[in-house]
Design a protein around this motif. Sequence first.
Motif, PDB file in Angstrom:
ATOM      1  N   ASP A 248     -51.750 -45.690 -22.367  1.00 59.43           N
ATOM      2  CA  ASP A 248     -53.083 -45.483 -22.946  1.00 59.43           C
ATOM      3  C   ASP A 248     -53.654 -46.797 -23.481  1.00 59.43           C
ATOM      4  N   VAL A 249     -54.966 -46.753 -23.690  1.00 60.11           N
ATOM      5  CA  VAL A 249     -55.660 -47.929 -24.199  1.00 60.11           C
ATOM      6  C   VAL A 249     -55.921 -47.760 -25.688  1.00 60.11           C
ATOM      7  N   GLY A 250     -56.324 -48.852 -26.331  1.00 61.98           N
ATOM      8  CA  GLY A 250     -56.661 -48.807 -27.740  1.00 61.98           C
ATOM      9  C   GLY A 250     -58.162 -48.660 -27.922  1.00 61.98           C
ATOM     10  N   ALA A 251     -58.603 -48.837 -29.160  1.00 58.15           N
ATOM     11  CA  ALA A 251     -60.027 -48.703 -29.453  1.00 58.15           C
ATOM     12  C   ALA A 251     -60.849 -49.742 -28.693  1.00 58.15           C
ATOM     13  N   ASP A 252     -60.217 -50.831 -28.326  1.00 61.30           N
ATOM     14  CA  ASP A 252     -60.933 -51.868 -27.558  1.00 61.30           C
ATOM     15  C   ASP A 252     -61.038 -51.503 -26.076  1.00 61.30           C
ATOM     16  N   LEU A 253     -60.531 -50.343 -25.700  1.00 67.02           N
ATOM     17  CA  LEU A 253     -60.522 -49.829 -24.326  1.00 67.02           C
ATOM     18  C   LEU A 253     -59.654 -50.659 -23.392  1.00 67.02           C
ATOM     19  N   ASN A 254     -58.835 -51.529 -23.964  1.00 67.92           N
ATOM     20  CA  ASN A 254     -57.854 -52.263 -23.159  1.00 67.92           C
ATOM     21  C   ASN A 254     -56.454 -51.777 -23.517  1.00 67.92           C
ATOM     22  N   LEU A 255     -55.502 -52.096 -22.641  1.00 71.20           N
ATOM     23  CA  LEU A 255     -54.117 -51.627 -22.827  1.00 71.20           C
ATOM     24  C   LEU A 255     -53.644 -51.779 -24.264  1.00 71.20           C
ATOM     25  N   ASP A 256     -53.036 -50.730 -24.770  1.00 69.61           N
ATOM     26  CA  ASP A 256     -52.456 -50.754 -26.103  1.00 69.61           C
ATOM     27  C   ASP A 256     -51.009 -51.256 -25.975  1.00 69.61           C
ATOM     28  N   PRO A 257     -50.707 -52.419 -26.539  1.00 66.18           N
ATOM     29  CA  PRO A 257     -49.370 -53.002 -26.351  1.00 66.18           C
ATOM     30  C   PRO A 257     -48.244 -52.039 -26.741  1.00 66.18           C
ATOM     31  N   GLU A 258     -48.455 -51.238 -27.763  1.00 64.54           N
ATOM     32  CA  GLU A 258     -47.392 -50.307 -28.158  1.00 64.54           C
ATOM     33  C   GLU A 258     -47.144 -49.266 -27.083  1.00 64.54           C
ATOM     34  N   ALA A 259     -48.238 -48.790 -26.485  1.00 62.31           N
ATOM     35  CA  ALA A 259     -48.101 -47.805 -25.410  1.00 62.31           C
ATOM     36  C   ALA A 259     -47.405 -48.429 -24.204  1.00 62.31           C
ATOM     37  N   VAL A 260     -47.682 -49.696 -23.974  1.00 55.59           N
ATOM     38  CA  VAL A 260     -47.015 -50.397 -22.867  1.00 55.59           C
ATOM     39  C   VAL A 260     -45.512 -50.434 -23.117  1.00 55.59           C
ATOM     40  N   ALA A 261     -45.145 -50.852 -24.320  1.00 54.38           N
ATOM     41  CA  ALA A 261     -43.720 -50.961 -24.656  1.00 54.38           C
ATOM     42  C   ALA A 261     -43.026 -49.621 -24.458  1.00 54.38           C
ATOM     43  N   ALA A 262     -43.742 -48.552 -24.831  1.00 55.00           N
ATOM     44  CA  ALA A 262     -43.143 -47.221 -24.740  1.00 55.00           C
ATOM     45  C   ALA A 262     -42.991 -46.748 -23.293  1.00 55.00           C
ATOM     46  N   ALA A 263     -43.753 -47.338 -22.381  1.00 52.27           N
ATOM     47  CA  ALA A 263     -43.731 -46.878 -20.983  1.00 52.27           C
ATOM     48  C   ALA A 263     -42.703 -47.620 -20.133  1.00 52.27           C
ATOM     49  N   ILE A 264     -42.051 -48.597 -20.725  1.00 51.03           N
ATOM     50  CA  ILE A 264     -41.103 -49.403 -19.937  1.00 51.03           C
ATOM     51  C   ILE A 264     -39.845 -48.589 -19.603  1.00 51.03           C
ATOM     52  N   THR A 265     -39.423 -48.670 -18.342  1.00 44.92           N
ATOM     53  CA  THR A 265     -38.187 -48.017 -17.901  1.00 44.92           C
ATOM     54  C   THR A 265     -37.358 -49.084 -17.179  1.00 44.92           C
ATOM     55  N   PRO A 266     -36.143 -48.759 -16.784  1.00 43.57           N
ATOM     56  CA  PRO A 266     -35.349 -49.751 -16.035  1.00 43.57           C
ATOM     57  C   PRO A 266     -35.998 -50.150 -14.708  1.00 43.57           C
TER      58      PRO A 266
END
Lengths: 511, 391
Positions: A248-266
Motif C-alpha cells: 500500500d501507499v502512504g498519504a503521499d500516494l507513493n509506496l509506504d516503506p513500512e508496507a514494503v518491508a512487510a511484503a518482503i518474502t524469500p
Amino acid sequence: MSITLTAAHVCGVVLLREDGAALLQHRDDIPGIADPGLWVFPGGHREADETPEDAARREFVEETRYRCGDLKPLTSIQGADWGYGQDFQLEFFWSRFDGVQSYECLEGQAVRFVTRVEAEQLPRCPYLTTVWDQALARASAPGLSRVPYTNLPAQISELQPALRAAFDRVIASGQYIMGPRLAEFEERFAALCQTDFAIGVADGTSALQLVWQAYGLGPGDEVITAPNSFVATASSIAMSGAKPVFADVGADLNLDPEAVAAAITPRTKGIVPVHLAGRPARMDEIRRIAEKHNLFVLEDAAQAVGARLHGKPAGSWGNAAAFSLHPLKNLFAYGDGGAIATSSPSLKDTLRQARNHGLRNREQCDYWSGNNRLDELQAALLLVNLGAFEQWTERRRALAERYHQLLSDVVEVPLQGPGEYCVYQTYVIQADHRDELQNHLQAHGVEALIHYRTPLHLQPAAANLGYRAGDFPVAERAAQRILSLPLFPAMTHAQQDRVGELIHQFYQRRC
Amino acid sequence: MKVPFNYLPQQFADVEPFLAGWRELAASGEFTLGPFVERFEAKFAGYVGARHCISTNNGTDALILALKAAGVGPGDEAITAVNTFYATAGAIVAVGARPVFVDCDHRYQIDAAQIAAAITPKTKVILPVHWAGASPDLPRIVQLGKAHGLKVIEDACPAVGARLGGRHAGTFGTLGAFSMHPLKPLNVMGDGGMVVTDDDALADWMRQYRNHGMADRDHIDIWGVNMRLQPLQAVVASRVLDTVADLVRQRNGNALYLDQGLRQWPDFVTVVERCANHIEAQQLYMAAFQRRDALLGFLISRGIEAKVHYPVPLHLQKAAASLGYRRGDFPVAERQAAELITLPAHQFISTQQLDYMLETIGEFYTGKRSLTRMAESVAEHKTAETLRVNR
Ligand SMILES: Cc1ncc(COP(=O)(O)O)c(C=O)c1O
Ligand SMILES: Cc1ncc(COP(=O)(O)O)c(C=O)c1O
C-alpha cells in the motif's frame, strides 16, 4: 477515374449549410452500410473572436475532415455546379465498414453528389442534428472558455524554429536509427538525472521491461510495487514471468516503506517505487530496506523527470530508473519514447545491446533480443525540449503553487513534503464527490482526468494474483477521490481561475 | 564516382508535406494511437488486401505480436529460415519459444522442400521469411502448414510491395509481419511495423495486447505491452505508401539492369533466378560473387557502398550457441554467407551509377575497365530509365 476505398467507406455526404443545418445524404447504394452515426463530436471550443455558430461550424468541419483523412483527395473531385464553397461545405463522411476490405468504385457512383436544391429536400440526419445542437449550445454558453488538459502546440510555439532545424538536420543526415543525436541526448539526460549513464529506448514500458530482462527476473521471483500506478509498472514484472506483489501507499500516494518491508518474502528480488504524479517516493527509506535485504531497486520515474528528494534527482536513487518520454509527460518526445538511467557500467552495456537485437555490432549477435530503440529524430527533438525543460518545470511548480492557494479550502491539494521537489507532471487533488465534480468540470469545458480509476490489484489482468478489494485501503480510498486537473506550462492564470471558480461553485451548490 | 547505399536524404528532400501532416497531428494531441494511426492501418490493410492491419513500434514487435497472437510460447518450436535478420529468431525467443532453422535455396529463400523434415511434435508455427524483399514458395508452405495443422506466420518485414501471383507478401499465412525501418521499401523516419491478418479475433487480441492489454482506459484485461506505432510515423508511412509501387518498379528496373550486366561473367558471378509470377520488393539487391571479400574491399575502395547481409548465418552466432547447431548444418546458407554481396540498386541509383558498378566489377575480374554499356544490351527490355517514373 477509379477510386479504391479501403476499410473506411463512404457512407454518405455531409452537407453543412450556412444556416448551420447539417444534412446527410445516405449511401443506400453501398450494400451493408448500417448506421452512419459512428461519429464522435469533440468538446465545444471557441477561438478568441469567433461567434458561437462559427465555432460550431469549424469544429463540425474539422471533425469531418479529420475522419476523411488520407482519403481526402477525393474531395478534389467535387464539381463546381452544385456550389461547393459558396453556400455549404461538403465533406465526405466515412466510417468503418465491416466485411468489405476494398471497394472499387467510379467517380460519382459510390458517392452520389447532390445539388443544393436536392440537399434541401434530404431528410436531416437526426444524429447529426443533435450533435450540431450540442456543439452550438456548448459554444454559446456564457463566459465559457474551454480548459484543455494540456496544450502542446502553445507550449512549444517558441521552440518551433529550433525543432524544425533539428528535424532538418536529422533528415538530411540519412541516419534515422541510433545516431549522434541519440548519444548526445543520452549524455544530457544522464546529467539531468545525475547518473553515469542513460539509455534511450522506445517507451517507458520497454524501459521497465528491458531492465528486468537485463537483471534476469523470471518465474518464481517477486517484485514489490505500488497498486495505484499505471499498468506498465506491474505488467513489466508479470511479463518476465515474475509475480508483482503490491504494497500500500502512504498519504503521499507513493509506496509506504513500512508496507514494503512487510511484503518482503524469500522470493523477493526487487522493489519498484513509483514517483507518482512527479512527486518523489521516500527513496531514502526504501533504499535502506533494499540494502538490508539485498534487493534490486528499479525506480519507475515515468512521471518524474527532474523531481528530487533531498536534492537528489529521481532516477539516481535506485540501481536503475525507467522514464517515459511520451507527449503527455513533462519531458517529452513527439511520440512514444523512453529512457533508462543507471550508474552501473555493466547494466548500461547490457541494456544498450538488449535494445538493439542483442547485437554487439552489425554482424555479431551475442544473445537474442528485441528492438526497443529511441528514434534518432525523437532524440534530436528531445534535445530541443531539454533546453526549455527547466523553464517548463518552474512554470508547472508555480502553477501548482497557485492551485494550492485557489483550492486548499475545498479539496485536498498535493502539497510538497519535507525535502521534496515535485515536478507536478500531474496535479492530483483528492475530492469528495469526485465523479460529480469531474462531470461538473467536464460540462463546463474543463478536462479533468483520473489517474487511475481502478487500482492494479483489482484489474482483471491481476485476477490470478489473489488480491481483493480491501487489501490496500489507502490506495483504494484514493482511487475514489483522485482527480487530475489541467496543469501545463502554457496554462493561463485565467484558465486556472476558471477551474478554481468551477470547483468552488460545485461545492457551494452541494451545501 | 560515389554509389551510396543510403538514399534517405534524397527520398525525404522535400519534408513540407510531412510537416503539414505533423502540424495537424500536434494540434490534435493524438499521440497515442488515434485517428492518424487508424487511418494508416486502414490504408495499409486495403493496400495488401487484408482484413486487419495492426501497426506496431517496429518489425520485431510485429513478429512478437504475431507469435503471441498465434499462441506460441515456452516449449514450442517455430520453424524459420537460417538466413534471416537476427530479429526473426529474436522474436521467437522473446515469446519463450525455440527457433528451428531450415536452409535456404538458390533464391536465398527458405527451402520449402526442407521444412517438413524440421517438423516435430513441438512445432507450433512455420515462420517463412521474405528475405531481401523476395518471396519463398508460399503456396507450398501454406499447404504444408495445413497438412500438419500448423499456422503460418510470414516474416514479410522487408517485403512491402512484393507479390506472388498478384497476391501481397504477408497475406498468405494466418498472420504477416512487416517492418518500416528506414531501409525497407515502405519506410518511416525511424522505427515502425505492422501485422496483417484476416482473423477478427486475433486482430482484436493484438490491438489490446499492443496497448497495455487495455479494454479501455480504465480496464485492463490482460497484461500487455507498449508496441504502438508513433502517429508521427503513421503520417510518414501513409504518404510513403503512395510511392511504393513506383519505387518497387524503379528498383526492379535497376535489378534487371544489373542482372543483365552481371551475366557477362558467369564464371565469377551468379545472378539469382527471378520467378515469373513474383514481384520482388528489391529491398536488397544481392548476387553471389567469387572472391567475395576481395571484391567487396575493391568496390568500397572505388566509392561503391556495397554490403554483406550477413556474413555469419544465424546458427553460427553466439546467440544460437544453446540451439546446438554447427558449421555444415546449412550448407547453402553458409556458402551464400561467403559469396553474397548487396549492391546499391535503390530508386535513386542512376544508369551511370549502375554502369560504374558493372565496370568496376568487370575490372576486378578481368583487369579491363572498358566494357559495353549495358544500356544498349537491355534496350529491348524495359530499361531502367524508362522504368524510373515519377522521380
Ligand atoms: C508510472 C508509469 N510507468 C510506466 C509508464 C509507461 O510509459 P510509456 O507510456 O512511455 O510506455 C507510464 C506512462 O504512461 C507511467 O505513468
Ligand atoms: C527479415 C526481417 N525480419 C525482421 C526485421 C526486423 O524489423 P525491425 O528492424 O523493424 O524491427 C527485419 C528488418 O530489420 C528483417 O529484415
